[in-house]
Design an enzyme around this catalytic site. Structure first.
Site, PDB file in Angstrom:
ATOM      1  N   LYS A 181      45.002  10.947  -9.953  1.00 42.57           N
ATOM      2  CA  LYS A 181      44.900   9.522  -9.599  1.00 42.57           C
ATOM      3  C   LYS A 181      46.282   8.883  -9.582  1.00 42.57           C
ATOM      4  O   LYS A 181      46.654   8.171  -8.666  1.00 42.57           O
ATOM      5  CB  LYS A 181      43.993   8.807 -10.605  1.00 42.57           C
ATOM      6  CG  LYS A 181      42.518   9.102 -10.428  1.00 42.57           C
ATOM      7  CD  LYS A 181      41.871   8.350  -9.303  1.00 42.57           C
ATOM      8  CE  LYS A 181      41.588   9.036  -8.013  1.00 42.57           C
ATOM      9  NZ  LYS A 181      41.247  10.368  -7.841  1.00 42.57           N
TER      10      LYS A 181
ATOM     11  N   GLY B  34      39.992  15.806  15.293  1.00 46.19           N
ATOM     12  CA  GLY B  34      39.882  17.264  15.133  1.00 46.19           C
ATOM     13  C   GLY B  34      41.200  17.929  15.480  1.00 46.19           C
ATOM     14  O   GLY B  34      42.213  17.268  15.680  1.00 46.19           O
TER      15      GLY B  34
ATOM     16  N   TRP C 284      45.252   9.879  11.943  1.00 43.15           N
ATOM     17  CA  TRP C 284      45.995  10.572  10.889  1.00 43.15           C
ATOM     18  C   TRP C 284      46.633  11.749  11.582  1.00 43.15           C
ATOM     19  O   TRP C 284      45.934  12.649  12.061  1.00 43.15           O
ATOM     20  CB  TRP C 284      45.076  11.035   9.755  1.00 43.15           C
ATOM     21  CG  TRP C 284      45.806  11.647   8.606  1.00 43.15           C
ATOM     22  CD1 TRP C 284      46.545  10.988   7.657  1.00 43.15           C
ATOM     23  CD2 TRP C 284      45.924  13.039   8.293  1.00 43.15           C
ATOM     24  NE1 TRP C 284      47.089  11.876   6.763  1.00 43.15           N
ATOM     25  CE2 TRP C 284      46.727  13.145   7.130  1.00 43.15           C
ATOM     26  CE3 TRP C 284      45.417  14.204   8.862  1.00 43.15           C
ATOM     27  CZ2 TRP C 284      47.030  14.365   6.539  1.00 43.15           C
ATOM     28  CZ3 TRP C 284      45.719  15.427   8.268  1.00 43.15           C
ATOM     29  CH2 TRP C 284      46.519  15.504   7.132  1.00 43.15           C
TER      30      TRP C 284
HETATM   31  C1  AGP Z   1      40.714  12.304  -4.460  1.00 42.42           C
HETATM   32  O1  AGP Z   1      41.150  11.051  -4.986  1.00 42.42           O
HETATM   33  C2  AGP Z   1      41.378  12.644  -3.171  1.00 42.42           C
HETATM   34  N1  AGP Z   1      41.111  11.640  -2.199  1.00 42.42           N
HETATM   35  C3  AGP Z   1      41.074  14.057  -2.708  1.00 42.42           C
HETATM   36  O2  AGP Z   1      41.517  14.945  -3.708  1.00 42.42           O
HETATM   37  C4  AGP Z   1      39.590  14.377  -2.444  1.00 42.42           C
HETATM   38  O3  AGP Z   1      38.873  14.414  -3.662  1.00 42.42           O
HETATM   39  C5  AGP Z   1      39.508  15.761  -1.788  1.00 42.42           C
HETATM   40  O4  AGP Z   1      40.178  15.704  -0.559  1.00 42.42           O
HETATM   41  C6  AGP Z   1      38.064  16.234  -1.568  1.00 42.42           C
HETATM   42  O5  AGP Z   1      37.414  15.324  -0.722  1.00 42.42           O
HETATM   43  P1  AGP Z   1      35.810  15.443  -0.586  1.00 42.42           P
HETATM   44  O6  AGP Z   1      35.234  15.155  -1.947  1.00 42.42           O
HETATM   45  O7  AGP Z   1      35.427  14.425   0.439  1.00 42.42           O
HETATM   46  O8  AGP Z   1      35.507  16.852  -0.158  1.00 42.42           O
END
Ligand code: AGP
Length: 626
Positions: free
Chosen positions: A503, A106, A75
């Site tokens: 969503k 990282g 990514w």
């Molecule tokens: C939610 O559908 C997303 N993928 C994103 O908002 C996610 O909830 C957010 O990045 C937090 O991730 P975490 O719960 O792994 O900390």
């Protein structure tokens, strides 16, 4: 964030590398690559832009036979998502003969300063990434260490020293997999801030960013901690710590089966995980509800009932969907326990300095347990001396390890980037926390008993809510080409409106906004027209009539309305354009049930728009960078 795998064993490394990368693809999917090495001491590197399938196709007619290798799915943080910037990166006298190759997860904050120094030393950079500075630094230290060596081949100790000296110069975060040309029997891993696990079996040792790739290969797992360096061979694992030296590592048993991470008969992970929710809710509540004591039971809070009873304020911090769950938690805990709850975006909390009461208890909510902002906010709270607890889904994740205690969701691996089953399990966990604190204060035995019985009915209620799937798919066909949506809810369902909107945004790329329904008149109603549908979340309850009024205001201006309503509601169908019915449930449990149709609605709209619901553009499953 990115995904890393490694293999040293008796079989062909590329088989595990490709299978493991597929299970980590949710962590990033801009490009992928593997590097393999055998006794010929020639490192073979194969990379491809795009998904793992593109890499597998590229390898299909020349799959390397080597039994040592590392792999990476990216990514992009620094440098475009193209072939050049794909990992593994390498360094050596010539491009055709790499001395050392790495995969990195990282962000190296001082990469440019290092790059300039290395260029002055004659290193040639070919990528725009921060990671490439690491591999040239390794090669630089390898040359220095080898210059004074008496051994023909670099020893374990020498290579461990090379890595130790290299990472000492890095500022930022890293999860590293490293292979040296002259040592085909060895992978070296190093960790600071980006997770790494080692799988242990009789025939091989494995490296991965999290446990998902290990399922089906081994259930023996070692979680690396920050500042640890691991020497991984086919039949041995040695770990040292930057400060304390040799580490006697603990092997834990993995609770993940391969069926947890494979698709089965589902077309994608998102639909699988939406339909897993009755079971994931059962797993989350299992062993945590005591009818005998009419309260919840948590084994990992590491605080006594007396300490918890003295808590006079709770702070919930999170990001994204987890922050929406925290909002529901605020309503739940305040109603059940009458304890003031503050919800903070982690990215804000880490830089704010809010006034806190002496007995504040801090919870970090994170599915992955790796979100950089949430981790940083918890570290800041810890620096201030507050007890910090993690509510995580990934066992052994950084937040789980660094918190003073916490609660695992036990929802099973969530692979789809859009969080679904973790969200409902987070809310269930916060409901059980509300019950626990409530029973420490003002909730009676009878009240606690009733709450538990309601919670225990949830899985079958969610099963009933899922039965609307085909109707929701038809509704999605009506609305999948619009450009804007409004989501409206009140009280416990105000966070549901926010989550439903997120969503839709993240998997269909349609602009959507969630609001408290009453806010409509304070501006958003200007957006209402025949092209802008509104989703009104309005199950029977204390605010039903108020939301009905908002629905009528929208209809009066020609706006289409999709109502999420109770099965027993006889009024709403006369006004709303479409009605999705959900089973009756106590108001405080509605957020878990009312989100189900919204998950399915966003799923079907995204599918109709040809979007990749598991790997939406620009997103990654866990944001491990700021
Ligand atoms: C939610 O559908 C997303 N993928 C994103 O908002 C996610 O909830 C957010 O990045 C937090 O991730 P975490 O719960 O792994 O900390």
């Amino acid at each position: 964030m990115c995904g890393i795998v490694g293999y040293v064993g008796t079989q062909r490394a590329s088989d595990f590398l490709l299978a493991g990368l597929r299970r980590l693809e949710y962590r990033g999917y801009d490009s992928a690559g593997i590097a393999t090495l055998d006794e010929s001491q020639q490192i073979e590197i194969c990379k491809s832009p795009g998904r793992i399938d593109a890499l597998a196709t590229k390898l299909s007619d020349c799959l390397p036979q080597a039994t040592t290798g590392i792999g990476h799915t990216r990514w992009a943080t620094h440098g475009a998502a193209n072939l050049t910037n794909a990992h593994p990166h390498f360094s050596g006298e010539t491009v055709d003969c790499p001395e050392v190759t790495i995969v990195h997860n990282g962000v190296i904050e001082n990469y440019d300063a290092l790059k300039q120094l290395l260029i002055q030393k004659g290193h040639e950079f070919i990528t725009d990434t921060d990671s490439e500075s690491i591999v040239h630094l390794l090669n630089d230290h390898l040359t220095l260490v080898r210059r004074d060596s008496n051994s023909e081949l670099p020893t374990d100790e020498e290579l461990a020293e090379v890595v130790k000296q290299t990472v000492a110069k890095l500022q930022g975060t890293y999860g590293l997999g490293i292979v040296f040309r002259e040592r085909p029997d060895l992978i070296i891993a190093a960790r600071l801030g980006s997770p790494l696990v080692v799988g242990v079996s009789d025939q091989a040792h494995y490296l991965a960013s999290d446990a998902a790739p290990l399922a089906g290969y081994t259930d023996q797992i070692v979680y690396l901690a920050d500042h640890q360096i691991a020497l991984i061979k086919q039949d041995s694992l040695q770990i040292t710590h930057r400060d304390s030296g040799q580490v006697h590592h603990q092997i834990e048993t993995l609770q993940i089966e391969s069926g947890d991470v494979d698709l089965g008969e589902y077309p994608n992970y998102m639909l699988k995980e939406i339909f897993e929710q009755p079971q994931s809710l059962r797993n989350t509540m299992r062993g945590r509800l005591s009818l005998d004591d009419a309260t919840s039971i948590f084994g990992g809070l590491n605080l006594s009932a007396r300490e918890l009873r003295n808590v006079d304020r709770i702070l919930l911090t999170a990001c994204g969907t987890s922050w929406h769950a925290a909002l529901v938690g605020e309503y739940l805990i305040e109603q059940m326990a009458q304890i003031p709850v503050e919800v903070e975006y982690a990215s804000e909390l880490r830089y704010r300095n809010p006034p806190m009461s002496k007995n504040t208890l801090v919870f970090g909510i994170s599915q992955s347990g790796e979100t950089a902002d949430t981790l940083a906010a918890l570290r800041e709270m810890k620096r201030k001396g507050y007890p910090t607890l993690g509510i995580c889904n990934v066992v052994g994740s950084t937040i789980a390890q660094e918190s003073d205690g916490g609660i695992y969701l036990h929802a099973g691996p969530e692979i789809g980037v859009a969080s679904t089953k973790a969200y409902t399990s987070q809310i269930l966990t916060l409901t059980m926390l509300g019950l626990y604190f409530g029973r420490l204060h003002n909730l009676s035995f009878e009240q606690g008993h009733q709450i538990i019985e309601s919670i225990q009915r949830l899985p079958e209620i969610v099963e009933q809510a899922l039965e609307s799937n085909s109707q929701i798919k038809q509704i999605a066909e009506k609305y999948h080409q619009v450009n804007n949506f409004l989501y409206l809810g009140r009280n416990f369902n105000f966070p549901t409106a926010l989550e439903g909107a997120l969503k839709l945004k993240e998997i269909s790329y349609i602009h959507a906004e969630g609001y408290p329904a009453a806010e409509l008149k304070h501006g958003p109603i200007a957006l209402v027209d025949e092209h802008t549908p509104s989703v009104c979340i309005m199950p029977q309850g204390s605010v039903y009539d108020k939301v009905m009024s908002n629905l009528e205001e929208i209809k009066a201006r020609g706006g289409p309305v999709i109502a999420i309503a109770s099965e027993s509601d006889t009024r709403v169908a006369q006004i709303a354009d479409d009605v999705i019915r959900i089973p009756h449930v106590e108001e405080f449990l509605q957020p878990i049930v009312s989100i189900i149709p919204l998950q399915l609605l966003s799923y079907h709209i995204a599918q109709l728009r040809g979007c990749d619901v598991d790997k939406p553009r620009n997103l990654a499953k866990s944001v491990t960078v700021e």
